[in-house]
Write a protein that holds these residues in place. Sequence first.
Motif, mmCIF file in Angstrom:
data_model
loop_
_atom_site.group_PDB
_atom_site.id
_atom_site.type_symbol
_atom_site.label_atom_id
_atom_site.label_comp_id
_atom_site.label_asym_id
_atom_site.label_seq_id
_atom_site.Cartn_x
_atom_site.Cartn_y
_atom_site.Cartn_z
ATOM 1 N N LYS A 72 -4.453 -0.414 -9.179
ATOM 2 C CA LYS A 72 -3.537 -1.524 -8.891
ATOM 3 C C LYS A 72 -3.712 -2.032 -7.452
ATOM 4 C CE LYS A 72 0.096 0.320 -11.886
ATOM 5 N NZ LYS A 72 1.400 0.987 -11.854
ATOM 6 N N LYS A 73 -4.694 -1.498 -6.754
ATOM 7 C CA LYS A 73 -4.979 -1.861 -5.358
ATOM 8 C C LYS A 73 -3.835 -1.471 -4.421
ATOM 9 C CE LYS A 73 -8.894 -3.861 -6.425
ATOM 10 N NZ LYS A 73 -10.010 -2.961 -6.509
ATOM 11 N N GLU A 74 -3.060 -0.435 -4.806
ATOM 12 C CA GLU A 74 -1.977 0.061 -3.953
ATOM 13 C C GLU A 74 -2.460 1.206 -3.069
ATOM 14 O OE1 GLU A 74 0.986 1.230 -6.772
ATOM 15 O OE2 GLU A 74 1.587 -0.824 -7.216
ATOM 16 N N LEU A 75 -3.697 1.650 -3.302
ATOM 17 C CA LEU A 75 -4.256 2.776 -2.571
ATOM 18 C C LEU A 75 -5.739 2.511 -2.347
ATOM 19 C CD1 LEU A 75 -3.464 5.720 -1.649
ATOM 20 C CD2 LEU A 75 -4.381 6.508 -3.813
ATOM 21 N N THR A 76 -6.204 2.798 -1.146
ATOM 22 C CA THR A 76 -7.620 2.537 -0.835
ATOM 23 C C THR A 76 -8.494 3.623 -1.453
ATOM 24 O OG1 THR A 76 -7.579 3.808 1.220
ATOM 25 C CG2 THR A 76 -6.978 1.457 1.370
ATOM 26 N N ASP A 77 -9.776 3.285 -1.606
ATOM 27 C CA ASP A 77 -10.729 4.254 -2.165
ATOM 28 C C ASP A 77 -10.846 5.480 -1.265
ATOM 29 O OD1 ASP A 77 -11.188 2.583 -4.293
ATOM 30 O OD2 ASP A 77 -13.069 1.750 -3.501
ATOM 31 N N ASP A 78 -10.849 5.249 0.056
ATOM 32 C CA ASP A 78 -10.961 6.371 1.001
ATOM 33 C C ASP A 78 -9.748 7.300 0.896
ATOM 34 O OD1 ASP A 78 -13.371 5.423 1.901
ATOM 35 O OD2 ASP A 78 -12.550 4.441 3.690
ATOM 36 N N SER A 79 -8.561 6.701 0.773
ATOM 37 C CA SER A 79 -7.343 7.512 0.655
ATOM 38 C C SER A 79 -7.369 8.322 -0.645
ATOM 39 C CB SER A 79 -6.096 6.627 0.670
ATOM 40 O OG SER A 79 -5.965 5.997 1.916
ATOM 41 N N LEU A 80 -7.847 7.702 -1.707
ATOM 42 C CA LEU A 80 -7.942 8.393 -2.992
ATOM 43 C C LEU A 80 -8.899 9.575 -2.886
ATOM 44 C CD1 LEU A 80 -7.323 8.626 -6.029
ATOM 45 C CD2 LEU A 80 -9.226 7.048 -6.434
ATOM 46 N N MET A 109 0.828 -1.213 0.000
ATOM 47 C CA MET A 109 0.000 0.000 0.000
ATOM 48 C C MET A 109 0.865 1.267 0.000
ATOM 49 S SD MET A 109 -3.204 -0.246 -0.058
ATOM 50 C CE MET A 109 -4.621 -1.178 0.317
ATOM 51 N N ILE A 110 0.417 2.222 -0.809
ATOM 52 C CA ILE A 110 1.100 3.522 -0.871
ATOM 53 C C ILE A 110 0.548 4.398 0.254
ATOM 54 C CG2 ILE A 110 1.375 5.637 -2.211
ATOM 55 C CD1 ILE A 110 1.193 4.021 -4.722
ATOM 56 N N GLU A 111 1.439 5.134 0.857
ATOM 57 C CA GLU A 111 1.036 6.072 1.898
ATOM 58 C C GLU A 111 1.192 7.486 1.332
ATOM 59 O OE1 GLU A 111 -0.753 6.576 5.390
ATOM 60 O OE2 GLU A 111 -0.148 4.598 4.696
ATOM 61 N N ILE A 112 0.118 8.268 1.361
ATOM 62 C CA ILE A 112 0.186 9.649 0.869
ATOM 63 C C ILE A 112 0.701 10.509 2.006
ATOM 64 C CG2 ILE A 112 -1.093 11.596 -0.078
ATOM 65 C CD1 ILE A 112 -3.117 9.533 -1.180
ATOM 66 N N THR A 113 1.830 11.184 1.780
ATOM 67 C CA THR A 113 2.460 11.962 2.848
ATOM 68 C C THR A 113 2.270 13.456 2.626
ATOM 69 O OG1 THR A 113 4.563 12.110 1.673
ATOM 70 C CG2 THR A 113 4.253 10.172 3.094
ATOM 71 N N LYS A 114 2.650 14.190 3.657
ATOM 72 C CA LYS A 114 2.592 15.646 3.586
ATOM 73 C C LYS A 114 3.505 16.157 2.454
ATOM 74 C CE LYS A 114 3.113 19.692 6.525
ATOM 75 N NZ LYS A 114 3.542 20.219 7.807
#
Length: 188
Positions: free
Chosen positions: A148-156, A1-6
């Motif tokens: 690619k399922k590397e990021l959740t829908d909520d995070s997107l 999973m990708i983490e979206i950072t500041k």
Amino acid sequence: MIEITKADYEAIEAKMGKVIANLQENFNSIRAGRANPHVLDKITVDYYGSQTPLNGVANIQVPEARMITLTPWDPSTLKEIEKAILASDLGITPSNDGKMIRLLFPILTEDRRKELVKQVKGFGEEAKVAIRNVRRDSIDKMRAANKKKELTDDSLKEFEDKVQKLTDKATKDVDDVCAKKEKELMEI
């Protein structure tokens, strides 16, 4: 999973900031009735076979509100400087006294002011398009990660909302910069 950072958001904000900085640089090249040495920034002179910026071959001064003087360090370049100014889209005829070149800026007519305001609006629109392109590119990148399922829908969804807020802020900044320049142009 990708983490979206500041840092991801800061990078997007920096790209949008560069668009606004470029817009302000474009505004410096617009002649607004009073002498501004930045109108000469894009003019280059053939100086011994190489294209050199005007401020690299002459001392540029603003002795009066509507006059710029150019004193070349090498007096033999006076004709080349004069040629470069005439070839530019500055719209001012230089006066050469053998030692320096004077550029007298005429008072702008109402029609010319309106033309310049249109030019400012055009630059502003280009900047907004560039900002929206930054938004689109960053969201497309995250949507690809989501597929690619590397990021959740909520995070997107959260990412899209934050990027939209950054876009709205940058667009407002463009509008503010344009309004300030328009006001400056319409002053008599």
